[in-house]
Enzyme design. Structure first.
Site, mmCIF file in Angstrom:
data_model
loop_
_atom_site.group_PDB
_atom_site.id
_atom_site.type_symbol
_atom_site.label_atom_id
_atom_site.label_comp_id
_atom_site.label_asym_id
_atom_site.label_seq_id
_atom_site.Cartn_x
_atom_site.Cartn_y
_atom_site.Cartn_z
ATOM 1 C CG ASP A 11 -2.083 0.974 1.081
ATOM 2 O OD1 ASP A 11 -2.085 1.762 0.121
ATOM 3 O OD2 ASP A 11 -2.989 0.938 1.930
ATOM 4 C CG ASP A 105 -2.944 3.533 -3.420
ATOM 5 O OD1 ASP A 105 -3.939 2.922 -3.831
ATOM 6 O OD2 ASP A 105 -2.931 4.140 -2.337
ATOM 7 C CD GLU A 106 -5.289 -1.445 -1.058
ATOM 8 O OE1 GLU A 106 -5.617 -2.151 -0.097
ATOM 9 O OE2 GLU A 106 -5.976 -0.476 -1.454
#
Length: 461
Positions: A11, A105-106
């Site tokens: 993350d 983003d993950e």
């Protein structure tokens, strides 16, 4: 359940805001808030400095301004974020063929599938190397969680924030979970949490003590049984890599709400043509045309039309998208428009009943306000805070603010010291829009991505 912590969850830390701080040296260590800047705007991401004031994602921007009035409020630069995301996802793909992106983003990674983890210590070293490599290539930080399941790996990365690594050893799951809020568990949203709260269940430990039978009575058989398993640390969900796209889509988010009807029609036509180009590049055809509209208040609606057979004809897609937008009220403003084609096939079928367009009508009709041969005229201010600019004498910079016919620019670039501020007339002939620069010299980590088929990404929490 696995016997080793071989599920990795990455993350990125305050992703959008961190990108802006890396790109703009004068903002490092200061509160930065990214999102819609209008009266109905919403926070997309806040830096950790801004979070100390109580600002968080999905908060109305007006409230964020009250809580943190001295923050830098910037518009989102999604093309830049997507480019950096692709760089990070490529690093994850070096670890394993099983990478499951959740958002820009993950992502989850199955280290077992890539042979990147034997023991727990191997997994830890892999995670640390990944974090170092991300920092080296992008200049940004990410937090890593390692565990025997997806649920626990995600909890671990959250506990590792910011810029850390947490490994949950198998056998310690129940002790770790017990004191956590029940909202920590996957599938527990506000409604489920309220149902459980009324029954006296506030923590994961309370959930276990309530027992499976009570959870089934409260939530139903499937939901109750799944929640009980999760509360006991049992999560059998596999890491699933990207599957073949079920649709091909394009979308654009506008820095200022679009209210002009001619501009809306033009944008839909342009998106339809871009979507068809992607479709042809993939060697596919599609049967269903989908229109996506996000309004000024962030409500999102979709409309679709199914054709008589699969097609890759831009005229057919353009006409279908045009019919769909005619049924949507856009008078209050549009934040985002998208066109998708689903029902994909490897063959086409001519639609004999499609309206035939003369050759002269192949090009989209431009709105009256647009100069011939140019991009559509912006219905609002061009100089929005955070956008890249370039000056013939002073070089690259970014918009710090504008108004009353003036625009204030800070001239700096990634890796430079904080730059000087200068103010110009908005029509200064030496000032123009700029190109995002790489966050790390010698890399293309800030470059916008190429055209590709994908489903719209979710915004990070």
């Amino acid at each position: 359940m696995r016997g080793r912590p071989t599920v990795l969850h990455l993350d990125m830390d305050a992703f959008y805001a961190s990108v802006e701080q890396a790109a703009k040296p004068s903002l490092r260590g200061k509160p930065v808030i990214v999102g819609g800047l209008g009266s109905r705007g919403v926070v997309a991401t806040a830096s950790y400095e801004a979070r100390r004031f109580g600002v968080h994602s999905a908060m109305p921007m007006a409230q964020a301004r009250r809580l943190c009035p001295n923050a830098a409020f910037l518009v989102a630069r999604f093309a830049v974020y997507r480019g950096i995301s692709e760089t990070v996802m490529a690093l994850l793909a070096e670890l394993s063929p099983l990478v499951e992106p959740l958002s820009l983003d993950e992502a989850f990674v199955d280290l077992d599938a890539g042979g990147a983890a034997g023991s727990a210590e191997d997994a830890r070293r892999t995670g640390e190397r990944l974090r170092a490599r991300i920092k080296e290539v992008t200049g940004l930080t990410g937090s890593v969680g390692l565990a025997a399941s997806k649920m626990l790996a995600k909890i671990a990365s959250e506990q590792a924030k910011p810029d850390g690594l947490r490994l949950i050893a198998p056998g310690t799951e129940r002790d770790l979970l017990a004191p956590l809020p029940v909202r920590t568990l996957p599938g527990v949203g506000p409604a489920t949490a309220e149902t459980l709260r009324r029954a006296g269940i506030a923590t994961v430990g309370d959930t276990v003590r309530a027992g499976e039978a009570e959870l089934v009575r409260l939530l139903g058989k499937a939901h109750g049984a799944a929640l009980y398993a999760m509360a006991n640390g049992v999560d059998e969900r596999p890491v699933v890599a990207d599957q073949e796209a079920k649709s091909i889509s394009v979308e654009d988010t506008f820095p200022v709400d679009v209210t002009d009807r001619a501009r809306v029609r033009y944008e839909v036509t342009r998106l339809a043509d871009r979507c068809t180009e992607r479709l042809r590049a993939a060697g596919r055809a599609g049967r269903t045309v989908v229109l996506k509209v996000r309004r000024h208040d962030f409500t999102t609606l979709t409309r679709s039309e199914t054709l008589r057979g699969p097609t890759d004809d831009p005229r057919v897609v353009r006409e279908a998208a045009g019919r769909l937008i005619e049924g949507v009220d856009t008078t209050e403003g549009v934040r985002l428009l998208g066109v998708a084609i689903s029902g994909l096939a490897d063959w086409t079928q001519e639609d004999l009943f499609a309206q035939a367009l003369p050759a002269a009508a192949e090009e989209p009709v431009r709105p009256a306000a647009e100069p011939a041969g140019g991009e559509p005229a912006s219905p609002g201010p061009e100089w929005l805070p955070g956008l890249d600019v370039a000056h013939t004498r002073f070089g690259p910079g970014w918009v710090q603010g504008s108004g009353l016919g003036r625009v204030t620019v800070r001239f700096e670039r990634p890796g430079s010291p904080p730059g000087r501020v200068r103010t110009f007339r908005v029509d200064d002939p030496e000032l123009g829009h700029g190109t995002p620069l790489p966050l790390v010299e010698g890399t293309g980590a800030a470059d916008p991505p190429g055209e590709r088929a994908l489903l719209p990404p979710r915004e990070p929490a």
